[in-house]
Structures are given as structure tokens and as C-alpha cells.
Scaffold this motif. Structure first.
Motif: not given
Length: 464
Positions: A49-50, A56-57, A52-53, A79-80
Motif C-alpha cells: 500500500p505504501n 499517487f502522491a 501505491w500511496i 500523503i508522501s
């Protein structure tokens, strides 16, 4: 004669030191060493998940840079997850845990590569273009960026080591700006601009190094349990290596900051010089000033009464006394050989502008006329179609003597809102009453003939 008691001095010194420790000590409110260790180690991994985050960031930050939106860039920084492995490196150095250092470096390298690929892909496909201020701000790192990363990292590490969680880490993420330089580096790769790439990536490296160094410093101050070396020389080598990395990272930024300050000083002196010297000229005004610090060039555009060359040379000679030695003063005046303006060129320019304006106005007028003609032709087509419909209805139902067709807007009487589509209203005058089956047949026929489902049919009695 008064004598100073050494015991009294020592007592005062101890009290002062104790008071300072109370005010500035880091032990109060500190989490346990086990909690700190777990927190810092847990933030190192960037996968699943990190990861993907992170991607996205990067997309969010790239869009923010592309549209020059500071708010969007700040959101991306919040959100990074990039802070985790950087602080993990510093913590690993601080406790001499080389396994943690290697693990943190691995995840930081993976995160950096993925960030560069993501931002490069975005800037390759985006339809927007242009080097906005938010992009340009990430291409020239200076000593100020070093200080921001250093003090931001110190604040972040102090926040991480507290029992109660605060908003320190999000604030550090915004201040040190890890995401935008990576996105700017991706922009440089996508557009083949290597100066953008290297400048932005250097800024990212500065942030990483000095956040890690700050983490090392706070870790050494708090003295958590750490690995011990059999040979103290290895420990000293580690500290010397940390100092060497800091120096190698900071020195280029110091030079860039020095050059930036010099350029700003030159620009300020040049602007003040022009303001002071040209104010003494009567009937002459400064229309514009352009300063190029890299070339030490000062360009001035004057309007009004012409200044002779001798006077301009006197002004230029005073550059040295104003701290602008080696600078070149170039003055443009209306009427000189470099900016010749005559009546014929002005007339030609005005005539050209009038021609373009007239041409545009005529084109707009032709467009309006064409639209009106199209409407008239459509009305003629509608009238012809309505006449055919009336004849066809009379042929099928001889009792139908009159037909009225019209497009109308249907309104909701309760809300007062209009429906989206127009309704075709059909009124029939019949010599004999039409039964319900005939009315339904006529309505279906009208829907097929007029190619619309929205038919409102009304039937009345024809009175001779």
C-alpha cells in the motif's frame, strides 16, 4: 575586601545548568527507547500500500507543478511516505546498525526510482506545457535549502521521539519538500532538460542527507541503546564518514547560494543606480530597466528629451563608484540608430491593426449572417414538412380539417422549472369526434413521422 567563595559559584552554576536542562532538555515527554526504535524501523519499508500511496502522491505533486498550484503540491507532500526510509538511515547511523542502514537505503532507492519513473511518464503524456514558478523554484538549490532540511529534520526527529504524537512530521514533510524536486527531475527527464534534472535531484539529495543528519544528531543526543564496536576506531570512522557526506553535499549549495546573493545584490545596486542617476535628467523619463547579473549588463530605455552621448558616458563612468565595476550600461533612446521610429512605420502599423480589426469584424458579421440564413432555411423546411403532415393526416382521416404544429417548452407548474427537451404540440380540428383508438393511432403516427417521442396531441371540434 570581599572574597568570592568558590563553593557558592559552583552552586550557582549547577542551579543554572539544572534550570537550562529543565527548559531545553529532550528527556521530558520522551517515549521509551523501544517505542522510538519500533516507530522508526516501522516507517522504513515502502512496499504494498505504501508504494501505491507514493505513486499517487507523485501524480498529485506532478499535477500541482503542472498547473502551478501550491495547495495541490502541499497536499501531495502530506500523503508522501518518503520520510520513513530517510529517517531510518539517520537512526541506523546513530545507533551503528548497518543492517538498518542497508535496508533503509534499499527502500529509499526503490522509492526514488519509482517516483522518477512515475513523474517522467506523467510529464510525457500531459497536454500542458510551460515552466511555471513552482517548477523553477526546485531547480536551483542553495544553502537556504540546506538549513531548511537541517532544522526541519531536527524538528521531525524530536517529534518522533515524543510520547504524544503531534503534527510535526506533516509540517516537516511540507517544509523540506521531498516530493516536488523528484517531480521536477521527472519533468527534466521527460523534456530532455538535464539542468532541470540535475538541479532538482541535487535539491532532493540535500533534503535526504540533512534530514538523515538531523536524525543522527538527535539520536546521539538521546543516546539510545546502540551496537558497540570492539574497536573504537571503527566508530570514529563512521562519524568521520557522516561529516564527509555532509560537507560534500553542502559545499556546492553554499557556492550556489553565494552566487544567488551576488546576483541579487547586483540587481539591487543596478536598480538604485538607474533610479538615482536618471532622476537628474530633465524632460527625460525611464520607460524600462532590464538587469542581467550574469553578464553584468544594465539596459535602460529612455523617453522624452534626447540625452547626448557625452552625458551618458559621464553616467556610465560613475558605475565603479556605485559598486558596479565592470558593468556595461546600454541606453536605448527613441530616435537613435538602434531604435529608429518614423512616421511611415507608425502609419503602417496603425493601418495593419485597423485592417486586422476590420477583417475580424467582417468575419464575425459573416458568421452571424450565415447563422441567420441557416435558421431561415430551417424554418422553411419545417413549414414544408408541416404542410405535408397536414395533407397526409387529412388523407387518412378526412374529418380532420385543420392542423396546428408548434415547438414549445414544457414547464412544471409546481417547481417552475423547465424540462430539458422541447415538446411538439399538435392541435387537430375535426369535423367529427375522434375515438380514443384513432387518437392513439394518430399520436403514434405523428411520433414516427416527426421523429420525436415528445408529442402533446390536442383535438378540438371544427366549427364551420
Amino acid at each position: 575586601m570581599n572574597t568570592i567563595n568558590p563553593t557558592t559559584v559552583t552552586s550557582r552554576f549547577d542551579r543554572t545548568r539544572a534550570r537550562l536542562r529543565t527548559w531545553f532538555g529532550l528527556q521530558e515527554g520522551k517515549a521509551t527507547d523501544a517505542v522510538i526504535d519500533e516507530t522508526l524501523r516501522g516507517g522504513v519499508e515502502i512496499k504494498g500500500p505504501n508504494l501505491w500511496i507514493l505513486m499517487f502522491a507523485i501524480f498529485v505533486a506532478s499535477i500541482g507543478l503542472d498547473v502551478n498550484s501550491t495547495a495541490v503540491i502541499i497536499g501531495a507532500m502530506l500523503i508522501s511516505p518518503l520520510m520513513g526510509p530517510i529517517m531510518g538511515i539517520g537512526y541506523g547511523v546513530g545507533i551503528y546498525d548497518f543492517a538498518l542502514i542497508k535496508r533503509s537505503l534499499k527502500y529509499l532507492l526503490v522509492a526514488t526510482l519509482i517516483s522518477l519513473v512515475t513523474s517522467t511518464v506523467y510529464f510525457l503524456v500531459t497536454p500542458l506545457s510551460g515552466e511555471h514558478s513552482e517548477l523553477l523554484a526546485r531547480t536551483t538549490p542553495t544553502i537556504w535549502d540546506v538549513l531548511i532540511a537541517l532544522f526541519g529534520g531536527l524538528a521531525g526527529m524530536v517529534g518522533v521521539t515524543r510520547r504524544e504524537r503531534s503534527n510535526v512530521i506533516p509540517g516537516v514533510a511540507i517544509a523540506t519538500a521531498l516530493m516536488p524536486p523528484l517531480c521536477t527531475a521527472g519533468y527534466g527527464l521527460a523534456n530532455g532538460n538535464m539542468s532541470f534534472f540535475f538541479g532538482a535531484f541535487y535539491l532532493f539529495s540535500i533534503n535526504c542527507v540533512f534530514i538523515a543528519v538531523s536524525t543522527v544528531v538527535i539520536t546521539w543526543i538521546l543516546t539510545p541503546p546502540h551496537k558497540r564496536f570492539v574497536d573504537n576506531r571503527i566508530e570514529r570512522r563512521v562519524k568521520h564518514l557522516v561529516v564527509a557526506v555532509v560537507m560534500l553535499t553542502a559545499v556546492p549549495s553554499v557556492y550556489l547560494a553565494y552566487r544567488l546573493v551576488q546576483e541579487e545584490v547586483f540587481s539591487a545596486k543596478a536598480q538604485q543606480f538607474v533610479k538615482d542617476e536618471m532622476a537628474l535628467l530633465r524632460q527625460t523619463h525611464v520607460a524600462g530597466t532590464n538587469v542581467t547579473p550574469s553578464r553584468k549588463l544594465i539596459e535602460v530605455t529612455l523617453i522624452g528629451e534626447r540625452v547626448d552621448d557625452g552625458k551618458l558616458k559621464e553616467i556610465a563612468a560613475r558605475l565603479t563608484h556605485r559598486g558596479l565595476a565592470g558593468s556595461e550600461l546600454v541606453v536605448h533612446q527613441i530616435g537613435d540608430s538602434r531604435q529608429q521610429i518614423d512616421a511611415s512605420s507608425i502609419k503602417a502599423s496603425i493601418a495593419g491593426d485597423l485592417y486586422q480589426e476590420t477583417k475580424l469584424e467582417l468575419a464575425n458579421r459573416d458568421n452571424v449572417i450565415a447563422q441567420l440564413q441557416e435558421k431561415l432555411q430551417q424554418q422553411e423546411r419545417d413549414r414544408s414538412r408541416e404542410a405535408d403532415v397536414a395533407k397526409e393526416l387529412h388523407a387518412q382521416y378526412p374529418q380532420v380539417t385543420k392542423v396546428v404544429l408548434s415547438s414549445a417548452t414544457q414547464w412544471d407548474a409546481v417547481s417552475g422549472n423547465a424540462e430539458e427537451q422541447e415538446v411538439t404540440v399538435v392541435y387537430l380540428a375535426s369535423a367529427k369526434p375522434l375515438i380514443a383508438a384513432e387518437r392513439r393511432t394518430i399520436e403514434r403516427w405523428l411520433q414516427a413521422r416527426l421523429k420525436t417521442e415528445r408529442i402533446s396531441l390536442f383535438v378540438g371540434r371544427h366549427v364551420s
